[in-house]
Design a protein around this motif. Sequence first.
Motif, PDB file in Angstrom:
ATOM      1  N   VAL A 259       1.116  -9.438 -68.841  1.00 21.41           N
ATOM      2  CA  VAL A 259      -0.026  -9.852 -68.021  1.00 21.41           C
ATOM      3  C   VAL A 259      -0.751  -8.617 -67.495  1.00 21.41           C
ATOM      4  CG1 VAL A 259      -0.758 -11.133 -65.973  1.00 21.41           C
ATOM      5  CG2 VAL A 259       1.183 -11.962 -67.323  1.00 21.41           C
ATOM      6  N   GLY A 260      -2.069  -8.602 -67.654  1.00 19.32           N
ATOM      7  CA  GLY A 260      -2.888  -7.529 -67.108  1.00 19.32           C
ATOM      8  C   GLY A 260      -3.795  -8.072 -66.027  1.00 19.32           C
ATOM      9  N   GLN A 278      -4.951 -11.204 -68.325  1.00 17.51           N
ATOM     10  CA  GLN A 278      -4.805 -11.444 -69.750  1.00 17.51           C
ATOM     11  C   GLN A 278      -3.326 -11.681 -70.043  1.00 17.51           C
ATOM     12  OE1 GLN A 278      -8.211 -11.147 -69.200  1.00 17.51           O
ATOM     13  NE2 GLN A 278      -7.391  -9.168 -68.666  1.00 17.51           N
ATOM     14  N   VAL A 279      -3.025 -12.659 -70.838  1.00 18.50           N
ATOM     15  CA  VAL A 279      -1.635 -13.018 -71.142  1.00 18.50           C
ATOM     16  C   VAL A 279      -1.403 -12.788 -72.626  1.00 18.50           C
ATOM     17  CG1 VAL A 279       0.083 -14.853 -71.050  1.00 18.50           C
ATOM     18  CG2 VAL A 279      -1.729 -14.760 -69.331  1.00 18.50           C
ATOM     19  N   PHE A 280      -0.434 -11.968 -72.976  1.00 18.87           N
ATOM     20  CA  PHE A 280      -0.147 -11.637 -74.366  1.00 18.87           C
ATOM     21  C   PHE A 280       1.339 -11.834 -74.661  1.00 18.87           C
ATOM     22  CE2 PHE A 280      -4.012  -9.354 -73.573  1.00 18.87           C
ATOM     23  CZ  PHE A 280      -4.700  -9.403 -74.767  1.00 18.87           C
ATOM     24  N   LEU A 314      -0.503 -15.825 -60.957  1.00 14.89           N
ATOM     25  CA  LEU A 314       0.590 -15.747 -61.924  1.00 14.89           C
ATOM     26  C   LEU A 314       1.016 -17.138 -62.389  1.00 14.89           C
ATOM     27  CD1 LEU A 314       2.377 -14.027 -63.602  1.00 14.89           C
ATOM     28  CD2 LEU A 314       3.971 -13.804 -61.691  1.00 14.89           C
ATOM     29  N   LEU A 315       0.999 -18.125 -61.493  1.00 16.45           N
ATOM     30  CA  LEU A 315       1.300 -19.489 -61.934  1.00 16.45           C
ATOM     31  C   LEU A 315       0.290 -19.945 -62.981  1.00 16.45           C
ATOM     32  CD1 LEU A 315       2.282 -21.516 -58.719  1.00 16.45           C
ATOM     33  CD2 LEU A 315       3.782 -20.651 -60.531  1.00 16.45           C
ATOM     34  N   HIS A 316      -0.980 -19.639 -62.751  1.00 15.23           N
ATOM     35  CA  HIS A 316      -2.033 -20.007 -63.699  1.00 15.23           C
ATOM     36  C   HIS A 316      -1.790 -19.321 -65.047  1.00 15.23           C
ATOM     37  CE1 HIS A 316      -6.667 -20.575 -64.314  1.00 15.23           C
ATOM     38  NE2 HIS A 316      -5.940 -21.269 -65.169  1.00 15.23           N
ATOM     39  N   ALA A 317      -1.394 -18.050 -65.000  1.00 17.94           N
ATOM     40  CA  ALA A 317      -1.117 -17.313 -66.232  1.00 17.94           C
ATOM     41  C   ALA A 317       0.081 -17.912 -66.970  1.00 17.94           C
ATOM     42  CB  ALA A 317      -0.862 -15.838 -65.915  1.00 17.94           C
ATOM     43  N   LEU A 318       1.116 -18.271 -66.261  1.00 19.50           N
ATOM     44  CA  LEU A 318       2.289 -18.873 -66.894  1.00 19.50           C
ATOM     45  C   LEU A 318       1.971 -20.244 -67.477  1.00 19.50           C
ATOM     46  CD1 LEU A 318       5.023 -17.799 -64.324  1.00 19.50           C
ATOM     47  CD2 LEU A 318       4.695 -16.919 -66.639  1.00 19.50           C
ATOM     48  N   ASP A 319       1.102 -20.994 -66.813  1.00 23.98           N
ATOM     49  CA  ASP A 319       0.670 -22.279 -67.365  1.00 23.98           C
ATOM     50  C   ASP A 319      -0.081 -22.066 -68.680  1.00 23.98           C
ATOM     51  OD1 ASP A 319       1.792 -23.683 -65.276  1.00 23.98           O
ATOM     52  OD2 ASP A 319      -0.081 -23.850 -64.135  1.00 23.98           O
TER      53      ASP A 319
END
Length: 483
Positions: A259-260, A278-280, A314-319
């Motif tokens: 995550v960036g 950004q999620v990679f 971070l919750l949004h990114a994990l979703d």
Amino acid sequence: MHSVILDEPELEFGGAARHIDPRFGITNYGPADLGAADAPRAIRVGLVGPADQLDGLRRWLERCREPIAAKDEKYPHLFPEFPGCDTDRGLHTTLVFSDRNTRVISSRDLRAIETADQPAALVKAVSIYAEEIRTLADENRVDVLLVARPEQLIDTAARSARHLNEFSDLPVQGTPDEPAPAQFANFHDLLKARLLHLRQPIQIIRRSTWDEATRPPEGHSRQDEASRAWNLHVALYYKAGGVPWRLLRNPADLTTCYVGVAFYRSDDGSSLNTSVAQVFNERGDGVIVRGGPARISRTDRQPHLARPDAHALLLHALDAYRREHHTAPARIVLHKTSAFTADEAAGFQDAADERFIDMLEMSWVTSSEGAAVYRPGDAPPLRGTLVALGARELALYATGSIEFYRTYPGMYIPRPIGIRPVTPTRNPRELAAEVLALTKMNWNQTRLDGRLPVTLRTANQVKSVLRFCPPDQAVATRYAHYM
């Protein structure tokens, strides 16, 4: 203080083969998804631009089906030949284009752009191009749209982007239908922001990329022809859904979500700073997530998130990661462009705990460090040189002299990036080696020496586009739409 030189990270290509350089890996083994059912064997390319440019561009793309010779013999690893773009070589795909999938910008529209004053010319060009691109995209016959930008158009940037302060954008006035661009707007960012709702990504190209008789714009240099062909075709392959290369991953390693987090100011100044993540994963699949508002700290003058906003981001990114990969990661690596406050670290940790993820590694990655390293003689430090300045302060040369190239390929004195982990959960060498590997996940260039990890490089690219999008605008979630 001590230093060490890290090995150049390997990448994975077709047949699980390995190489340190993307171009040699693709030439020798094919892309990482070679043989996969969903690998793009034919990329349907839509063409948009002036008639004279499109004719020349099509001729050059036809030329690129065959090999393009290397620049010279002095640095064969730095300037290798382009193997050609066809189903039996290189990326093992072919570009398909036709008159039916071509939209020409009329001479009348080009004159309107050329005779308008700045910044009206930029706004008019974006509107004209966006209409033609939408028309072609709506017909749903192409995978990627290749856009030849107006040759005479001048972006409104008043000075080089390297001298801009990322929080200095000034509000400007415009009309409800066509808001005026910000002081440092450009055709690339404005057009992409206007078209983020499309299914197909766009690739913008300058005439100087394919036409040897056209000089690059002031402040830009031109690469050799083989390098230009490499960079364009890899970008098109990735935007069409292909996987040119991926990070190596041991089967025993934990699945990781990278995550960036970066910050930007909206172009009209109506919002202060907004975070973007950004999620990679190891494949390089990127998912874009927008966060809530950020605030400038009076202590360090850097943008920061409140604890609830860090938690929500971070919750949004994990979703988003779960929607993309249908599972949760076992490990999170989070890079941020500013120092972590106690509230930010606690908010991110709250989110990891809520999703039962035990491993969360947070690092502030700086774009430059005050420390410098010198080698005997005139050569710059080797890429991969790592200096531990303290338990939580590392300096890493992601650019520098490269043994495989037998030279330093840069134009300026290289400077290290800084890595400052919140909690040193791993030894410095492992931490820096992962950051160095992430610098190679860049599909805008095919050399091995990217400067920033993909997490922050793309965060910076994405925020350049998102700053022109109002908070309620639906935006694309694939990174391919922003690069």
